[in-house]
Write a protein that holds these residues in place. Structure first.
Motif, PDB file in Angstrom:
ATOM      1  N   SER B 597       0.835  -1.196   0.000  1.00  0.00           N
ATOM      2  CA  SER B 597       0.000   0.000   0.000  1.00  0.00           C
ATOM      3  C   SER B 597       0.874   1.251   0.000  1.00  0.00           C
ATOM      4  O   SER B 597       0.663   2.184  -0.758  1.00  0.00           O
ATOM      5  CB  SER B 597      -0.895  -0.032   1.223  1.00  0.00           C
ATOM      6  OG  SER B 597      -1.714   1.100   1.248  1.00  0.00           O
ATOM      7  N   ARG B 598       1.901   1.229   0.861  1.00  0.00           N
ATOM      8  CA  ARG B 598       2.781   2.394   0.942  1.00  0.00           C
ATOM      9  C   ARG B 598       3.532   2.601  -0.383  1.00  0.00           C
ATOM     10  O   ARG B 598       3.735   3.717  -0.825  1.00  0.00           O
ATOM     11  CB  ARG B 598       3.771   2.216   2.092  1.00  0.00           C
ATOM     12  CG  ARG B 598       3.573   3.247   3.189  1.00  0.00           C
ATOM     13  CD  ARG B 598       4.358   2.870   4.423  1.00  0.00           C
ATOM     14  NE  ARG B 598       3.714   1.779   5.118  1.00  0.00           N
ATOM     15  CZ  ARG B 598       4.336   0.981   5.985  1.00  0.00           C
ATOM     16  NH1 ARG B 598       5.625   1.142   6.229  1.00  0.00           N
ATOM     17  NH2 ARG B 598       3.686   0.029   6.598  1.00  0.00           N
ATOM     18  N   LEU B 600       2.556   1.533  -3.431  1.00  0.00           N
ATOM     19  CA  LEU B 600       1.645   1.929  -4.502  1.00  0.00           C
ATOM     20  C   LEU B 600       1.289   3.403  -4.406  1.00  0.00           C
ATOM     21  O   LEU B 600       1.054   4.068  -5.408  1.00  0.00           O
ATOM     22  CB  LEU B 600       0.366   1.087  -4.436  1.00  0.00           C
ATOM     23  CG  LEU B 600       0.422  -0.274  -5.115  1.00  0.00           C
ATOM     24  CD1 LEU B 600      -0.857  -1.034  -4.836  1.00  0.00           C
ATOM     25  CD2 LEU B 600       0.598  -0.097  -6.619  1.00  0.00           C
ATOM     26  N   ARG B 601       1.270   3.886  -3.177  1.00  0.00           N
ATOM     27  CA  ARG B 601       0.879   5.267  -2.955  1.00  0.00           C
ATOM     28  C   ARG B 601       1.827   6.228  -3.693  1.00  0.00           C
ATOM     29  O   ARG B 601       1.445   7.299  -4.105  1.00  0.00           O
ATOM     30  CB  ARG B 601       0.936   5.543  -1.456  1.00  0.00           C
ATOM     31  CG  ARG B 601       0.113   6.701  -0.972  1.00  0.00           C
ATOM     32  CD  ARG B 601       0.112   6.660   0.528  1.00  0.00           C
ATOM     33  NE  ARG B 601       1.504   6.578   0.997  1.00  0.00           N
ATOM     34  CZ  ARG B 601       2.088   7.571   1.659  1.00  0.00           C
ATOM     35  NH1 ARG B 601       1.461   8.679   1.916  1.00  0.00           N
ATOM     36  NH2 ARG B 601       3.330   7.435   2.072  1.00  0.00           N
ATOM     37  N   LEU B 603       3.027   5.919  -6.535  1.00  0.00           N
ATOM     38  CA  LEU B 603       2.636   6.124  -7.932  1.00  0.00           C
ATOM     39  C   LEU B 603       1.765   7.368  -8.064  1.00  0.00           C
ATOM     40  O   LEU B 603       1.736   8.019  -9.093  1.00  0.00           O
ATOM     41  CB  LEU B 603       1.850   4.921  -8.445  1.00  0.00           C
ATOM     42  CG  LEU B 603       2.649   3.689  -8.844  1.00  0.00           C
ATOM     43  CD1 LEU B 603       1.700   2.608  -9.322  1.00  0.00           C
ATOM     44  CD2 LEU B 603       3.632   4.033  -9.945  1.00  0.00           C
ATOM     45  N   GLN B 604       1.021   7.647  -6.998  1.00  0.00           N
ATOM     46  CA  GLN B 604       0.072   8.755  -7.027  1.00  0.00           C
ATOM     47  C   GLN B 604       0.830  10.049  -6.727  1.00  0.00           C
ATOM     48  O   GLN B 604       0.730  10.622  -5.658  1.00  0.00           O
ATOM     49  CB  GLN B 604      -1.004   8.503  -5.974  1.00  0.00           C
ATOM     50  CG  GLN B 604      -2.272   9.275  -6.196  1.00  0.00           C
ATOM     51  CD  GLN B 604      -3.045   8.748  -7.380  1.00  0.00           C
ATOM     52  OE1 GLN B 604      -3.049   7.552  -7.643  1.00  0.00           O
ATOM     53  NE2 GLN B 604      -3.667   9.629  -8.126  1.00  0.00           N
ATOM     54  N   GLY B 606       0.673  13.047  -8.150  1.00  0.00           N
ATOM     55  CA  GLY B 606       0.003  14.337  -8.317  1.00  0.00           C
ATOM     56  C   GLY B 606       0.430  15.039  -9.595  1.00  0.00           C
ATOM     57  O   GLY B 606      -0.101  16.098  -9.923  1.00  0.00           O
ATOM     58  N   GLN B 607       1.415  14.492 -10.330  1.00  0.00           N
ATOM     59  CA  GLN B 607       1.881  15.111 -11.564  1.00  0.00           C
ATOM     60  C   GLN B 607       1.089  14.571 -12.763  1.00  0.00           C
ATOM     61  O   GLN B 607       1.109  13.373 -13.028  1.00  0.00           O
ATOM     62  CB  GLN B 607       3.358  14.781 -11.785  1.00  0.00           C
ATOM     63  CG  GLN B 607       4.266  15.246 -10.658  1.00  0.00           C
ATOM     64  CD  GLN B 607       4.277  16.752 -10.513  1.00  0.00           C
ATOM     65  OE1 GLN B 607       4.211  17.474 -11.504  1.00  0.00           O
ATOM     66  NE2 GLN B 607       4.330  17.240  -9.283  1.00  0.00           N
ATOM     67  N   VAL B 608       0.403  15.479 -13.461  1.00  0.00           N
ATOM     68  CA  VAL B 608      -0.408  15.045 -14.600  1.00  0.00           C
ATOM     69  C   VAL B 608       0.449  14.362 -15.645  1.00  0.00           C
ATOM     70  O   VAL B 608       0.066  13.348 -16.229  1.00  0.00           O
ATOM     71  CB  VAL B 608      -1.156  16.253 -15.211  1.00  0.00           C
ATOM     72  CG1 VAL B 608      -1.907  15.839 -16.453  1.00  0.00           C
ATOM     73  CG2 VAL B 608      -2.079  16.863 -14.205  1.00  0.00           C
ATOM     74  N   TYR B 611       1.123  10.813 -14.823  1.00  0.00           N
ATOM     75  CA  TYR B 611      -0.095  10.013 -14.994  1.00  0.00           C
ATOM     76  C   TYR B 611      -0.257   9.621 -16.460  1.00  0.00           C
ATOM     77  O   TYR B 611      -0.517   8.465 -16.794  1.00  0.00           O
ATOM     78  CB  TYR B 611      -1.338  10.802 -14.568  1.00  0.00           C
ATOM     79  CG  TYR B 611      -1.449  11.068 -13.078  1.00  0.00           C
ATOM     80  CD1 TYR B 611      -0.568  10.464 -12.181  1.00  0.00           C
ATOM     81  CD2 TYR B 611      -2.430  11.917 -12.588  1.00  0.00           C
ATOM     82  CE1 TYR B 611      -0.679  10.718 -10.827  1.00  0.00           C
ATOM     83  CE2 TYR B 611      -2.538  12.170 -11.240  1.00  0.00           C
ATOM     84  CZ  TYR B 611      -1.656  11.569 -10.360  1.00  0.00           C
ATOM     85  OH  TYR B 611      -1.768  11.822  -9.045  1.00  0.00           O
ATOM     86  N   VAL B 612      -0.109  10.638 -17.339  1.00  0.00           N
ATOM     87  CA  VAL B 612      -0.306  10.365 -18.764  1.00  0.00           C
ATOM     88  C   VAL B 612       0.732   9.359 -19.247  1.00  0.00           C
ATOM     89  O   VAL B 612       0.413   8.426 -19.983  1.00  0.00           O
ATOM     90  CB  VAL B 612      -0.238  11.667 -19.584  1.00  0.00           C
ATOM     91  CG1 VAL B 612      -0.277  11.365 -21.078  1.00  0.00           C
ATOM     92  CG2 VAL B 612      -1.371  12.595 -19.200  1.00  0.00           C
ATOM     93  N   LEU B 614       2.219   7.002 -17.507  1.00  0.00           N
ATOM     94  CA  LEU B 614       1.862   5.660 -17.029  1.00  0.00           C
ATOM     95  C   LEU B 614       0.718   5.081 -17.849  1.00  0.00           C
ATOM     96  O   LEU B 614       0.722   3.903 -18.209  1.00  0.00           O
ATOM     97  CB  LEU B 614       1.463   5.722 -15.555  1.00  0.00           C
ATOM     98  CG  LEU B 614       2.625   5.799 -14.566  1.00  0.00           C
ATOM     99  CD1 LEU B 614       2.111   6.139 -13.176  1.00  0.00           C
ATOM    100  CD2 LEU B 614       3.382   4.484 -14.546  1.00  0.00           C
ATOM    101  N   MET B 615      -0.257   5.944 -18.163  1.00  0.00           N
ATOM    102  CA  MET B 615      -1.404   5.467 -18.937  1.00  0.00           C
ATOM    103  C   MET B 615      -0.970   5.030 -20.329  1.00  0.00           C
ATOM    104  O   MET B 615      -1.367   3.972 -20.811  1.00  0.00           O
ATOM    105  CB  MET B 615      -2.475   6.564 -19.025  1.00  0.00           C
ATOM    106  CG  MET B 615      -3.370   6.617 -17.789  1.00  0.00           C
ATOM    107  SD  MET B 615      -4.198   8.200 -17.586  1.00  0.00           S
ATOM    108  CE  MET B 615      -5.228   8.250 -19.010  1.00  0.00           C
ATOM    109  N   VAL B 616      -0.137   5.854 -20.957  1.00  0.00           N
ATOM    110  CA  VAL B 616       0.279   5.514 -22.328  1.00  0.00           C
ATOM    111  C   VAL B 616       1.108   4.237 -22.332  1.00  0.00           C
ATOM    112  O   VAL B 616       0.914   3.361 -23.184  1.00  0.00           O
ATOM    113  CB  VAL B 616       1.077   6.691 -22.952  1.00  0.00           C
ATOM    114  CG1 VAL B 616       1.719   6.262 -24.259  1.00  0.00           C
ATOM    115  CG2 VAL B 616       0.153   7.875 -23.175  1.00  0.00           C
TER     116      VAL B 616
END
Lengths: 458, 631
Positions: B597-598, B600-601, B603-604, B606-608, B611-612, B614-616
């Motif tokens: 949990s710690r 995985l956190r 990964l979050q 806050g940088q857009v 995020y993009v 990781l998604m791509v």
């Protein structure tokens, strides 16, 4: 069709009511009355009464599944408004506009629940998304709210791009926007179609916050005013799920071997990330954001299983999840401290609210005698019977067990910890009664799920 | 045409109603009201039972199917009640004797506070409801519900005076011992369902008759059912709870621990006779466990000094006889003995209650004596009960015991001899009890002597009725020797319990056996008269008498070989296994989850942008998987 038109009309009415009426109570009452009317005309349509028939050239089709789903959505929104509409006053001055945006979102949900053409799907998704960007940023003086809104808008645009690209590729492959046409198999399967399908899948996954497209969710849910987080996390999410299942049921049923495994992987990733990350959160609001990701994983099981059973399961899941989460948020909004410690000693200060919150949490965790248990039971049953993959339902069960740990942390705080500060929380009797009724409904559906599901057939 | 028996659900429902009214209204209703409700519902059930009995006699049995109780996939457990020859007979016993005991209780429990008085009758009504459900269910699941219900009521009523710690311990002991048996019963039910597909008696019996059970299946199922029966019906090795259960009020001992609940095991086996007849091994086990229990309990009863304990061990012993009969295949003889035993043992218990009432709570017979002069009705009816249980013609016990002894004789002469010895012991300890209690000089305190009085009519009337039944109740099963077609009971039960085939030993042998047992019993009674008519208190018992007085030290033995090792095992599990293994495992999983949990956190971020990215990346991975890795 009734609900689609009335919700658009109500949106306009609410916008102007802000100009005409000065009393917020009056505006709120109009909204709640409008919501009831919406529910009513939708139920009338289920019984065969359609007020105005518009020829959509077959692009829109309200079937029983869509209508029942809409009824649940409208009923949940009605509960949401009765419980939390008062709290929207604190967000900002544009009270009537917030309510108007909510009606527009409902209009979008009515569209995506009944689309027969990808154009309508796109239209509906956008009608849902744009008001959400606004609502997320509605606390204009709060930096977190602004940041969340901007993030949501940027990432949302990205997903809109994916969707448009997907639709274009599919049109290229099939020459039609109609789902029935896309589903038809003639000749070899074009890679264009598969690529388009995957892009559509990604954008839908983004909207319902399925991993690995969930990154926006915790930030946005946390940043948005809590009263709108409640709406986004429940009603909107459930509303987009029906589009998801409809798209893959009617549009891509013939391509099942191509997407089944990928959906399974996404489901597993969502269940793992949602549940495990939720464990470590310190704020109940953020925990609920992750919990909504975890619950999306469960709902995705219905897309994966894709059977009449799983549709029943989704109906039940949507109802159970919406009711319980709206209830918890309604209580959370009243709290001054959103951390777990904020709930310390809550049972002593507000025994009734603590008791109903406990019921909602039990339902989310899927404990028997609550609607959440039945919903999870139907989902896992559907997944067991309609697939070759046994590890997925087993993983779902294990993750349901993990979820108990973070839901019960709230119960533990409420009942077994002492509070350090006296409670300043005040609620109206109407609020209490509505919550109790909601809790009763959660238990009732947990014992007689057929009360709801029977509507699907009769 | 709808069968009129469709309304049999009223029979158990009425006591349930009584339970609800008395239970909920116990704080508001006066005692008279509680008594009327409590007794009235049982009387109504009794009248309906008679009506049902008559219908069954004329038109045979009937299964009333109400609704599906459990539906899981193909398994359906209906909530269905069955009235046939066997269950209607039990209905009569339960509601009839039950009604008399309810009436008796209204006087016996008179000194209780209204609230507790209401609680008592609520429990008693609930017990009757559960017991009726037990015998009326048309499948093993309904029987099990009743089975658990009577166990619960037994627990509640043994611990009725809950402020006394010893009584609560007795209640716990009864409950735990019953649970052991219940577990075996439950496993047997699951086993039956796994083989047959449901638990309806009709289907199970048809399945058994068609020979579809495997030999080992049938043996295991019947043995498990028998273990269940040993718990409820107090047989070796699970019998020690019954004497302790005497902590409850005496009418409870009469109703639950003598007349009805403890015979549930016999009912269950008689009901399953089609299964038992298929397994010789089980039949032998049942026979010898029954015989051993009968003898063991009878020897213990000889040296007991508590009036209720004597009766309790006597009950265990008599139940042993019934099991022996079951094991010998003489099912109808066992049911016959259940019936006569219900009459005379209820009579004896209620009589002892009357004595205890007169002696202001005294239960030790060494402090009694000479009560016959003051308690005329009680002593006379008690004597009737003693004669009946000793088995002197023409009292009821004679006929039922004779039927059991005869079937033992047919099986094996040695078996007969031991069983006869048990019967003589029975006569001995019963008349020892009678002579010490009712003849000779009074040995209690002045206070008690002054207080001794005959009980009121509501207590003596049930005694008189039961005494008449103890005399005449056996006349429904008069053997062929005396009267052609005299054995009406076996004929009546024959649709449920097939009449045993086989050559009888001949009338002259039968008569000779009866003569032997009667003369021997009379001799034993005479012996005990000379021995105990002028009973004087003696010092500590010595030798065998001491062993008997201490109940063969069975409780101590159980404590040593079962309870202590279990506790040690438990503390081992607690201190070693749980601390290191279970806790380690559970905490390990917890730690793994919170660690990931710690992580995985992070990964979050806050940088857009991230995020993009990781998604791509994930999208690319999926495309690769779809187009290159899968064919």
């Amino acid at each position: 069709m009734n609900a689609l038109l009335l919700s658009a009309l109500m949106g306009v009415v609410m916008m102007f009511s802000g100009i005409v009426l000065k009393s917020k109570a009056a505006i709120r009452n109009i909204a709640i009355a409008g919501m009831l009317a919406l529910l009513l005309v939708n139920i009338l349509e289920m019984n065969g009464t359609v007020f105005l028939v518009i020829d959509s050239k077959g692009m829109i089709g309200f079937d029983r599944f869509a209508l029942l789903f809409n009824s649940i959505i409208f009923f949940s929104t009605f509960l949401y408004l009765t419980l939390s509409a008062r709290d929207m006053e604190k967000v900002g001055v544009n009270y009537a506009e917030y309510l108007a945006l909510i009606f527009f979102i409902l209009c979008g949900i009515a569209l995506v629940s009944s689309f027969r053409s990808l154009i309508i799907l796109f239209l509906g998704i956008e009608i849902i998304s744009i008001p959400l960007y606004i609502l997320t940023g509605s606390d204009k003086l709060n930096l977190k709210s602004n940041e969340a809104s901007l993030k949501y808008f940027l990432l949302g645009s990205f997903s809109t791009g994916l969707m448009l690209m997907g639709i274009a590729l599919i049109y290229g492959a099939k020459g039609t926007f109609y789902t029935s046409g896309i589903n038809m198999v003639n000749g070899a399967i074009s890679p264009l179609l598969i690529a388009g399908m995957l892009l559509l899948m990604f954008s839908m996954a983004f909207k319902v916050s399925v991993a690995p497209f969930h990154f926006w969710t915790p930030d946005v849910y946390d940043g948005a005013p809590t009263v709108f987080t409640s709406f986004m996390a429940t009603i909107v999410k459930a509303g987009v799920f029906i589009a998801f299942i409809r798209l893959f049921d009617e549009g891509f049923a013939s391509q099942q071997p191509k997407w089944k495994l990928i959906i399974a992987i996404l489901t597993a990733a969502t269940l793992l990330i949602g549940n495990i990350t939720a464990v470590f959160q310190q704020s109940v609001k953020r925990m609920l954001a992750y919990s909504s990701i975890a619950q999306a994983g469960f709902m995705l099981l219905s897309v994966y299983a894709m059977s009449p059973d799983s549709k029943e399961g989704l109906i039940l899941y949507a109802a159970a999840y919406c009711m319980a989460t709206i209830g918890i948020f309604a209580v959370l909004i009243k709290m001054s401290d959103y951390t777990f410690d904020g709930f310390n000693g809550f049972a002593k200060q507000q025994p009734l609210l603590a008791a109903v919150t406990t019921i909602f949490l039990l339902s989310l965790a899927g404990i028997p005698l609550t609607a959440g248990f039945m919903a999870k039971f139907y989902m896992i049953k559907a997944a067991m019977y309609n697939s070759g993959l046994l590890w997925l339902p087993i993983l779902a069960l294990v993750m349901a067990a993990v979820s108990v740990s973070y839901y019960f942390r709230v119960i533990q705080a409420m009942y077994f910890r002492e509070s350090s500060t006296p409670s300043t929380l005040t609620v109206t009797p109407a609020f209490r009664y509505t919550l109790v009724a909601l809790a009763a409904l959660v238990v009732l559906l947990g014992i007689f799920p057929n009360l709801l599901l029977a509507w699907l057939y009769f | 045409m709808e069968n009129v028996l469709q309304i049999v659900w009223l029979i158990p429902f009425l006591p349930l109603l009584g339970f609800l009214v008395n239970g909920l209204g116990r704080k508001y209703m006066p005692k008279a009201m509680v008594s009327i409700v409590g007794c009235g519902v049982i009387l109504a059930s009794f009248l309906m039972s008679i009506w049902v009995f008559i219908h069954v006699r004329e038109g045979g049995g009937y299964v009333a199917d109400y609704f599906n109780f459990i539906v899981v996939d193909k398994l359906k457990i209906p909530f269905a009640l069955q009235v046939d020859e066997l269950s209607s007979l039990f209905l009569m016993i339960i509601t009839g004797v039950g009604f008399l005991i309810h009436v008796y209780s209204t006087a016996y429990m008179h000194e209780e506070k209204p609230e507790h008085f209401g609680r008592y009758f609520a429990y008693l009504n609930l017990f009757v409801f559960s017991m009726l459900l037990l015998v009326m269910g048309a499948n093993y699941v309904i029987m099990f519900i009743g089975w658990e219900g009577v166990g619960l009521c037994s627990y509640l009523l043994i611990g009725y005076w809950f402020k006394n710690v010893a009584f609560n311990k007795a209640a716990n002991k009864a409950f735990v011992m019953n649970r052991i048996g219940d577990l075996a019963f439950l496993i047997a039910i699951f086993w039956i369902i796994a083989k047959v597909g449901n638990a309806n008696y009709a289907d199970v019996i048809a399945f058994a008759k068609a020979g579809k059970f495997g030999a080992s299946d049938i043996t295991v199922i019947t043995l498990l059912l028998f273990v269940g029966a040993t718990g409820k019906s107090a047989q070796i090795p699970l019998y020690t709870w019954l004497p302790d259960a005497m902590a409850g009020p005496t009418p409870v001992s009469a109703l639950i621990h003598a007349a009805t609940m403890v015979t549930a095991g016999i009912y269950m086996i008689a009901r399953s006779n089609a299964l038992y007849s298929l397994s010789d091994l089980t039949m032998h086990v049942v026979t010898y466990v029954g015989l051993a229990t009968a003898i063991l309990a009878a020897t213990i009863a000889v040296q007991q000094n508590d009036i209720k304990k004597v009766l309790a061990y006597s009950t265990v012993s008599q139940l042993g006889y019934m099991f022996m009969a079951l094991g010998l295949g003489a099912y109808s003889a066992a049911v016959f003995h259940v019936m006569t035993h219900a009459f005379f043992k209820a009579l004896l218990f209620l009589g002892s209650g009357s004595v205890i009432h007169a002696m202001s709570g005294e239960q030790d017979i060494r402090n009694m004596g000479g009560l016959g002069k003051k308690l005329k009705i009680t002593s006379f009816t008690f004597l009737m009960g003693c004669i009946a249980i000793a088995g002197i013609p023409p009292f009821s016990g004679f006929f039922s015991k004779d039927a059991i002894l005869l079937s033992a004789f047919e099986e094996n002469k040695a078996l007969y001899a031991v069983a006869l010895l048990g019967a003589l012991l029975t006569a001995f300890y019963m008349f020892r009890l009678f002579f010490i209690t009712f003849t000779g000089k009074f040995r209690g305190t002045e206070d008690q002597a002054h207080h001794v009085h005959e009980s009121p009519l509501s207590m003596t009337l049930p005694l008189i009725i039961l005494a008449v039944l103890a005399l005449a109740g056996g006349w429904v099963g008069i053997p062929e020797v005396f009267m052609k077609g005299g054995d009406k009971l076996s004929a009546f039960l024959s649709p449920v319990i097939p009449v045993k085939e086989g050559e009888s030993p001949g009338h002259s042998t039968e008569l000779a056996l009866m003569a032997i047992s009667t003369i021997a019993v009379l001799a034993v009674i005479a012996f005990s008269w000379f021995r105990f008519r002028g009973y004087q208190r003696k010092g500590e018992a010595q030798g065998l008498a001491k062993v008997l007085e201490n109940k063969w030290y069975v409780d101590e033995l159980y404590e040593k070989i079962i309870v202590k090792p279990l506790q040690q095992f438990g503390s081992f599990l607690n201190d070693v296994f749980e601390r290191s293994v279970v806790d380690g495992l559970v905490n390990g999983v917890g730690r793994a989850v919170s660690y990931s949990s710690r992580q995985l956190r992070l990964l979050q971020s806050g940088q857009v942008g991230s995020y993009v990215l990781l998604m791509v990346l994930s999208m690319l991975l999926i495309f690769v998987l779809q187009f290159f890795l899968r064919k």
